[in-house]
Design a protein around this motif. Sequence first.
Motif, PDB file in Angstrom:
ATOM      1  N   ALA A 110     -14.005   0.192   4.347  1.00 44.65           N
ATOM      2  CA  ALA A 110     -13.897   0.411   2.826  1.00 44.65           C
ATOM      3  C   ALA A 110     -12.274   0.826   2.920  1.00 44.65           C
ATOM      4  N   PHE A 111     -11.504   1.045   2.117  1.00 41.68           N
ATOM      5  CA  PHE A 111     -10.067   1.882   2.064  1.00 41.68           C
ATOM      6  C   PHE A 111      -9.203   1.782   0.741  1.00 41.68           C
ATOM      7  N   GLU A 112      -8.946   3.291   0.238  1.00 42.96           N
ATOM      8  CA  GLU A 112      -8.222   3.548  -0.782  1.00 42.96           C
ATOM      9  C   GLU A 112      -6.691   2.768  -1.196  1.00 42.96           C
ATOM     10  N   ARG A 113      -6.836   2.455  -2.084  1.00 43.26           N
ATOM     11  CA  ARG A 113      -5.696   1.683  -3.203  1.00 43.26           C
ATOM     12  C   ARG A 113      -4.206   1.343  -2.381  1.00 43.26           C
ATOM     13  N   GLY A 114      -3.993   2.670  -1.699  1.00 35.56           N
ATOM     14  CA  GLY A 114      -2.907   2.613  -1.068  1.00 35.56           C
ATOM     15  C   GLY A 114      -2.691   2.398   0.441  1.00 35.56           C
ATOM     16  N   GLU A 115      -3.661   2.443   1.123  1.00 31.68           N
ATOM     17  CA  GLU A 115      -3.655   1.707   2.561  1.00 31.68           C
ATOM     18  C   GLU A 115      -4.036   0.648   2.458  1.00 31.68           C
ATOM     19  N   ILE A 116      -4.014  -0.333   1.069  1.00 34.65           N
ATOM     20  CA  ILE A 116      -4.722  -1.770   1.264  1.00 34.65           C
ATOM     21  C   ILE A 116      -2.931  -2.322   1.025  1.00 34.65           C
ATOM     22  N   ALA A 117      -2.440  -1.392  -0.185  1.00 33.98           N
ATOM     23  CA  ALA A 117      -0.952  -2.037  -0.215  1.00 33.98           C
ATOM     24  C   ALA A 117      -0.486  -1.877   0.857  1.00 33.98           C
ATOM     25  N   GLU A 118      -0.937  -0.713   2.013  1.00 35.43           N
ATOM     26  CA  GLU A 118       0.747  -0.822   3.360  1.00 35.43           C
ATOM     27  C   GLU A 118       0.321  -1.743   4.516  1.00 35.43           C
ATOM     28  N   ALA A 119      -0.814  -2.093   4.240  1.00 34.62           N
ATOM     29  CA  ALA A 119      -1.268  -3.135   4.812  1.00 34.62           C
ATOM     30  C   ALA A 119      -0.959  -4.732   4.821  1.00 34.62           C
ATOM     31  N   THR A 120      -1.278  -4.791   3.435  1.00 34.96           N
ATOM     32  CA  THR A 120      -0.337  -5.964   3.005  1.00 34.96           C
ATOM     33  C   THR A 120       0.859  -6.578   2.288  1.00 34.96           C
ATOM     34  N   GLY A 121       0.929  -5.121   2.304  1.00 36.08           N
ATOM     35  CA  GLY A 121       3.115  -5.102   1.379  1.00 36.08           C
ATOM     36  C   GLY A 121       3.043  -5.807   0.096  1.00 36.08           C
ATOM     37  N   ILE A 122       2.175  -5.220   0.119  1.00 31.93           N
ATOM     38  CA  ILE A 122       1.740  -5.362  -2.284  1.00 31.93           C
ATOM     39  C   ILE A 122       2.613  -3.952  -2.375  1.00 31.93           C
ATOM     40  N   ASP A 123       3.166  -4.268  -3.928  1.00 31.01           N
ATOM     41  CA  ASP A 123       3.298  -3.279  -4.172  1.00 31.01           C
ATOM     42  C   ASP A 123       1.505  -2.021  -4.485  1.00 31.01           C
ATOM     43  N   PRO A 124       1.595  -1.218  -4.347  1.00 35.13           N
ATOM     44  CA  PRO A 124       1.215   0.098  -4.636  1.00 35.13           C
ATOM     45  C   PRO A 124      -0.429  -0.530  -6.520  1.00 35.13           C
TER      46      PRO A 124
END
Length: 120
Positions: A35-49
């Motif tokens: 499970a990931f925090e929002r910022g980690e998902i943003a960083e991994a996908t290159g999408i704005d947080p």
Amino acid sequence: MPIGIDTFERESAFESGDTYAERILQFLGANDEQAFERGEIAEATGIDPNVVCAVLSRLKDRALVRHKAPYWAIGTQDRLASASNLSVSLESVNETLGPEQMDDWEQAGSENPHPSDRSK
């Protein structure tokens, strides 16, 4: 030429053709044991947080992701399979009949109002 807001909302896609939701689901699905925090998902996908936050909320409403603050994880296999089956069915219909144009639906609705909406 302007487009309807429904079309605008549906067509927020990446250059690769994947929507934000698809990219997030692909990432979480590839890492389904974590499970990931929002910022980690943003960083991994290159999408704005901030965009990630909005997309995750919509995916949660559809039970495609799970949330226990501050963490996010892919949804259950049953729910994902159901959503995938619907998506495949809609793609098949679109290939056969062509994709729906929401602007056409809106125009038809305004030209042919429901009897209860007509003024006397």
